[in-house]
Scaffold this motif. Structure first.
Motif, PDB file in Angstrom:
ATOM      1  N   ARG B  18       0.839  -1.205   0.000  1.00 39.18           N
ATOM      2  CA  ARG B  18       0.000   0.000   0.000  1.00 39.18           C
ATOM      3  C   ARG B  18       0.872   1.253   0.000  1.00 39.18           C
ATOM      4  O   ARG B  18       0.591   2.217  -0.715  1.00 39.18           O
ATOM      5  N   GLY B  22       0.738   4.154  -2.847  1.00 37.01           N
ATOM      6  CA  GLY B  22       0.453   5.526  -2.434  1.00 37.01           C
ATOM      7  C   GLY B  22       1.585   6.467  -2.779  1.00 37.01           C
ATOM      8  O   GLY B  22       1.372   7.561  -3.312  1.00 37.01           O
ATOM      9  N   GLY B 127       0.838  12.501   7.991  1.00 35.33           N
ATOM     10  CA  GLY B 127       0.644  11.128   7.564  1.00 35.33           C
ATOM     11  C   GLY B 127       1.940  10.353   7.526  1.00 35.33           C
ATOM     12  O   GLY B 127       3.025  10.912   7.613  1.00 35.33           O
ATOM     13  N   ILE B 132      -0.753   3.978   5.710  1.00 35.70           N
ATOM     14  CA  ILE B 132      -1.737   4.412   4.728  1.00 35.70           C
ATOM     15  C   ILE B 132      -2.790   3.302   4.568  1.00 35.70           C
ATOM     16  O   ILE B 132      -2.464   2.124   4.488  1.00 35.70           O
ATOM     17  N   SER B 133      -4.061   3.685   4.610  1.00 35.50           N
ATOM     18  CA  SER B 133      -5.138   2.688   4.515  1.00 35.50           C
ATOM     19  C   SER B 133      -5.546   2.506   3.059  1.00 35.50           C
ATOM     20  O   SER B 133      -5.135   3.265   2.183  1.00 35.50           O
ATOM     21  N   ASP B 136      -7.081   5.597   1.824  1.00 37.18           N
ATOM     22  CA  ASP B 136      -6.072   6.611   1.498  1.00 37.18           C
ATOM     23  C   ASP B 136      -5.479   6.336   0.121  1.00 37.18           C
ATOM     24  O   ASP B 136      -5.275   7.249  -0.677  1.00 37.18           O
ATOM     25  N   ALA B 139      -7.730   7.444  -2.467  1.00 42.92           N
ATOM     26  CA  ALA B 139      -7.752   8.919  -2.559  1.00 42.92           C
ATOM     27  C   ALA B 139      -6.559   9.436  -3.346  1.00 42.92           C
ATOM     28  O   ALA B 139      -6.715  10.306  -4.210  1.00 42.92           O
ATOM     29  N   VAL B 140      -5.358   8.893  -3.072  1.00 50.15           N
ATOM     30  CA  VAL B 140      -4.191   9.432  -3.791  1.00 50.15           C
ATOM     31  C   VAL B 140      -4.193   8.999  -5.258  1.00 50.15           C
ATOM     32  O   VAL B 140      -3.743   9.752  -6.114  1.00 50.15           O
ATOM     33  N   VAL B 192      -3.841  16.298   0.317  1.00 55.11           N
ATOM     34  CA  VAL B 192      -3.940  14.841   0.229  1.00 55.11           C
ATOM     35  C   VAL B 192      -2.590  14.200   0.567  1.00 55.11           C
ATOM     36  O   VAL B 192      -2.513  13.231   1.330  1.00 55.11           O
ATOM     37  N   THR B 195      -1.788  14.348   4.422  1.00 52.70           N
ATOM     38  CA  THR B 195      -2.514  13.457   5.333  1.00 52.70           C
ATOM     39  C   THR B 195      -2.261  11.988   5.014  1.00 52.70           C
ATOM     40  O   THR B 195      -2.675  11.128   5.772  1.00 52.70           O
ATOM     41  N   THR B 196      -1.610  11.699   3.893  1.00 53.70           N
ATOM     42  CA  THR B 196      -1.363  10.285   3.583  1.00 53.70           C
ATOM     43  C   THR B 196       0.122   9.947   3.728  1.00 53.70           C
ATOM     44  O   THR B 196       0.501   9.234   4.639  1.00 53.70           O
TER      45      THR B 196
ATOM     46  N   LYS C 264      -4.054   3.482  13.843  1.00 48.90           N
ATOM     47  CA  LYS C 264      -3.583   3.147  12.490  1.00 48.90           C
ATOM     48  C   LYS C 264      -2.446   2.117  12.479  1.00 48.90           C
ATOM     49  O   LYS C 264      -2.484   1.160  11.719  1.00 48.90           O
TER      50      LYS C 264
END
Lengths: 241, 277, 315
Positions: B18, B22, B127, B132-133, B136, B139-140, B192, B195-196, C264
């Protein structure tokens, strides 16, 4: 005067409390080459910008499509800014910079079509830039850069051409070539109006000279306006002629 | 360890997969947007927006609104403030950016400190590519598709308004709208990214690969392509290097991106020498 | 990671001193009218506040230095905290570099203020800072998270009682009676935890940050922390990978996250090894705000015991 392509009446431009241009009346007709002269800060640039629609103003600016050499239902006005205005370090080629002139309203989100390529190529050729077309804009000399700006204006296929101090900082040969090109464009039916310092040039190349200092001091044939006893002399302009 | 294993071993962990996706997505989007920041002299503004965005994210967290919207709003407020200070107060641009950025940053610090969960908020703000989920990552990827598509579609307008905004206005292009769009786009990338993958990586990827690419080419399409490739490779290589060196990913990616600029300077100097001889 | 830079935090703190300290001092004086005789106690953060109240009862007024939600590790004192310190009779805190700002402020207090570093209280044997996976332990560093061991809490309660008795000798008997009750509670908690964790199939606890060293040590568990002694010390990629490898090899079924930290990192590890996540409170904040109304140290520690019992597969 009825054949004016571009006409302004009582044109006034203010920057805050300062009046840069006051109550200017003038008209440009097809096929003439007009020099706009005046000392630094007389409002030459402001007047050109107002005529090009770049600056808010009082008074009226009217464009008359019927007065064009090749009537198309609209009057196209191309404006050539001072050479210092663009970002010359932008990573683009001469061709791409000239093609920006093909960005007409309503179609601006589309890529250059085939016509655009042809007109752009014509403009490049007209100003002897074909060999330099792939060069980065940052690698041009002063004269070449001025030709690029003029080529971009020609790519707009204009009826009126407004130029702000195009000869500033160019060597003698470049100035002569540039003025020659402008003369040809005027002879081909374009209305050319060019702000300039050099009165000798103005007298030699232009049909008509408009001297301004905020408002119009004199407007007439070059010989009259720039004659030793003319209005321009009163303002110390004729000394250079 | 063999080269292949060096590449593959870290990728056996889902969080590294991930993180890689990202980082690649931000590595493409940020430089492609950053080319316009460097061309339009917006580098300092981009940097200051990174600080200002703190205020928006903190306010959004306090109000329970979306952090993305809060951050973007702050980016816009920042741009408006700068415009206001330059046009109305006649401040020099860098002073205006400094004052507006620091003011918003200070508000953000106060906002974070009065929020009931400042500890949690500071973790949201900055971030970490490792945590990172999947959301996320989506989103990126969306960000990077939007940025690349917008630049591709609007390239002629972007070129015209960036090269000569005064002339573009005579073509009836609404340059104010384009300027705003560019700043919002940069703000979006910074928010973005921040936060990631983290603020350091996001800001550096906006500026450094674009700068390196501009040194290597003077064709805008090539510069965009190069910037995206340099950004993506700095991102991926940095992530892998940080894994093997046991260092945090953000700074390693940032250092690599800056090294690309140094390499580009060297490469250009050598090329010039050869031309001269 | 970029955090709010220290100078900025200090500036904000200094400004808030200017803005708020004056009125607060005035308020403090006004509210003290009700309990003129009350001993004014300042405690650095929640577990110490809890002890201070438990032993002091009605005879003391306790003020905490760490606002709810603020990072207790490396806390920057605000104006309110400075005002409370200036007004205190007794200051209770943890040294060992847990909160450098607090130690600095305490050192600057006048001699008349009675101060106790509970980490150096008799019976609170400190453990060295746990080493991060694959890294050398920090030389000379100690782990400050003593409050998660009920036995050490008993020793700290005794030190608090001594401090109160020294400042307020008239009420000495009352404090000693409170201490006896408190030690009974803590003994009960210890016995419960001991019973719950006596025979667990899983001995490894994966935690959000290295807060549970003393708990693990007391009850024979092995802590694998994701972040270091401070939650800000987040792991790099390779360490995170090693944590997941260790956790998978140990057959960990539950990864524990904390009440006041974003889950997280815990989620990342849990997802990688197919484990559940569950809460394990580190009690760095007042649980009546961080967890739920009516919760205190004892109830939260009991809940921790139950969650560990379930998560570690205990008989």
């Amino acid at each position: 005067m009825s054949s004016a392509i571009l006409r302004c009446q009582r044109l006034t431009v203010r920057y805050g409390p300062t009046v840069a241009v006051e109550a200017v009346d003038l008209a440009l007709t097809a096929g003439e080459m007009v020099a706009l002269v005046g000392r630094n800060g007389a409002g030459k640039s402001t007047l050109l910008r107002a005529l090009a629609g770049l600056t808010g103003h009082e008074g009226t600016v009217v464009r008359d499509p019927r007065a064009c050499q090749h009537p198309r239902g609209e009057v196209r006005v191309a404006y050539v800014p001072q050479r210092a205005t663009p970002r010359w370090d932008m990573p683009i080629s001469v061709r791409r910079a000239v093609t920006a002139g093909r960005l007409p309203p309503g179609r601006r989100w589309r890529r250059a079509a085939r016509t655009d390529g042809r007109v752009g190529g014509g403009a490049l050729a007209r100003l002897d830039l074909t060999e330099l077309a792939a060069r980065p804009v940052g690698a041009l000399s002063g004269g070449q850069a001025q030709r690029l700006l003029l080529a971009r204006a020609l790519a707009q296929e204009p009826d009126v051409l407004l130029l702000d101090e195009p000869c500033d900082g160019l060597d003698v040969a470049s100035v002569a070539a540039l003025v020659g090109t402008l003369r040809q464009l005027a002879d081909a039916g374009m209305a050319v109006c060019c702000a300039m310092h050099e009165l000798r040039l103005a007298r030699g190349a232009c049909n008509r000279v408009i001297a301004i200092d905020r408002s119009v001091l004199a407007d007439g044939p070059a010989d009259q306006v720039l004659s030793p006893g003319g209005v321009a002399a009163l303002f110390g302009l004729a000394g250079a002629a | 360890m063999s080269g292949i294993a060096w590449l593959v071993e870290p990728m056996s962990y889902p969080f590294m997969q991930r993180a890689a996706v990202g980082t690649l997505a931000v590595g493409v989007a940020a430089p492609v947007a950053g080319v316009w920041a460097t061309s339009r002299r917006l580098v300092y503004l981009t940097d200051a927006m990174g600080h200002a965005i703190l205020a928006g994210v903190a306010a959004a967290a306090l109000l329970g609104a979306s952090l993305l919207v809060g951050g973007l709003t702050a980016a816009l407020v920042m741009a408006l403030l700068v415009a206001l200070l330059v046009v109305r107060a006649r401040l020099p641009e860098d002073s205006a950016i400094g004052v507006a950025g620091q003011g918003l940053f200070a508000l953000g610090v106060i906002g974070v400190s009065v929020s009931s969960q400042p500890r949690a908020l500071s973790h949201v703000l900055f971030g970490n590519p490792l945590t990172i989920s999947s959301a996320d990552v989506a989103a990126v990827i969306a960000l990077s598709v939007i940025v690349v598509a917008a630049v591709a579609v609007c390239l002629p307008v972007l070129v015209a308004t960036t090269f000569d905004p005064v002339h573009a206005r005579t073509l009836a292009v609404r340059t104010g709208l384009v300027d705003t769009a560019v700043i919002v786009g940069l703000g979006l990338v910074v928010v973005v990214g921040l936060t990631t993958v983290g603020v350091l990586m996001a800001l550096t990827l906006c500026i450094a690969p674009a700068t390196a690419a501009r040194l290597l080419s003077a064709r805008v399409t090539r510069v965009l392509f190069l910037a995206g490739s340099l950004g993506a490779s700095a991102g991926l290589a940095g992530l892998l290097a940080s894994y093997h060196l046991g260092l945090p990913a953000g700074p390693v990616v940032a250092v690599l991106a800056v090294a690309e600029v140094a390499a580009a300077v060297l490469a250009r100097t050598c090329l010039r020498r050869r031309h001269a001889n | 990671m970029v955090r709010v830079p220290e100078p900025v935090r200090r500036l904000v703190a200094a400004l808030s001193v200017l803005l708020f300290a004056g009125p607060l001092v005035a308020c403090g004086r006004a509210s003290a009218e009700g309990g003129d005789q009350a001993v004014r106690v300042v405690a650095n953060f929640y577990p110490v506040e809890f002890l201070a109240r438990l032993v002091g009862g009605d005879a003391v007024t306790v003020t905490g230095l760490t606002p709810a939600g603020a990072e207790p590790h490396d806390l920057a004192l605000d104006g309110k905290a400075m005002a409370a310190l200036a007004d205190a009779d007794v200051v209770l805190y943890l040294g060992a570099g847990f909160q450098p700002d607090v130690e600095r402020a305490v050192a600057a207090l006048p001699e008349s203020v009675h101060r106790v570093d509970l980490l150096s209280a008799p019976g609170v044997g400190l453990l060295p800072a746990p080493a991060a996976l694959g890294k050398e332990p920090l030389a000379g560093g100690n782990d400050p998270h003593v409050w998660l061991d009920p036995v050490r809490m008993k020793a700290m309660a005794a030190a608090v009682t001594d401090a109160y008795a020294a400042v307020d000798p008239g009420a000495g008997e009352r404090y000693r009676a409170n201490l006896a009750a408190a030690q009974g509670d803590l003994d009960g908690l210890d016995a419960t935890l001991r019973g719950q964790l006596a025979s667990c199939r899983q001995k490894t606890i994966v935690t959000s940050h290295a807060a549970f060293g003393y708990l693990a040590d007391r009850y024979g568990l092995r802590q694998v922390p994701i972040a270091g002694l401070s939650p800000d010390a987040e792991p790099d990629a390779k360490t995170l990978a090693e944590i997941t490898d260790v956790a998978r090899a140990a057959g960990v079924g539950t990864v524990f996250f904390e009440e006041a930290l974003p889950p997280k990192l815990a989620e990342t590890v849990a997802a990688a090894i197919g484990a559940r996540i569950d809460l394990l409170a580190a009690l760095e904040f007042d649980p009546s705000e961080a967890i739920g109304a009516g919760q205190d140290y004892l109830s939260v520690m009991r809940a921790n015991g139950q969650r560990l019992h379930a998560g570690l597969d205990c008989a």
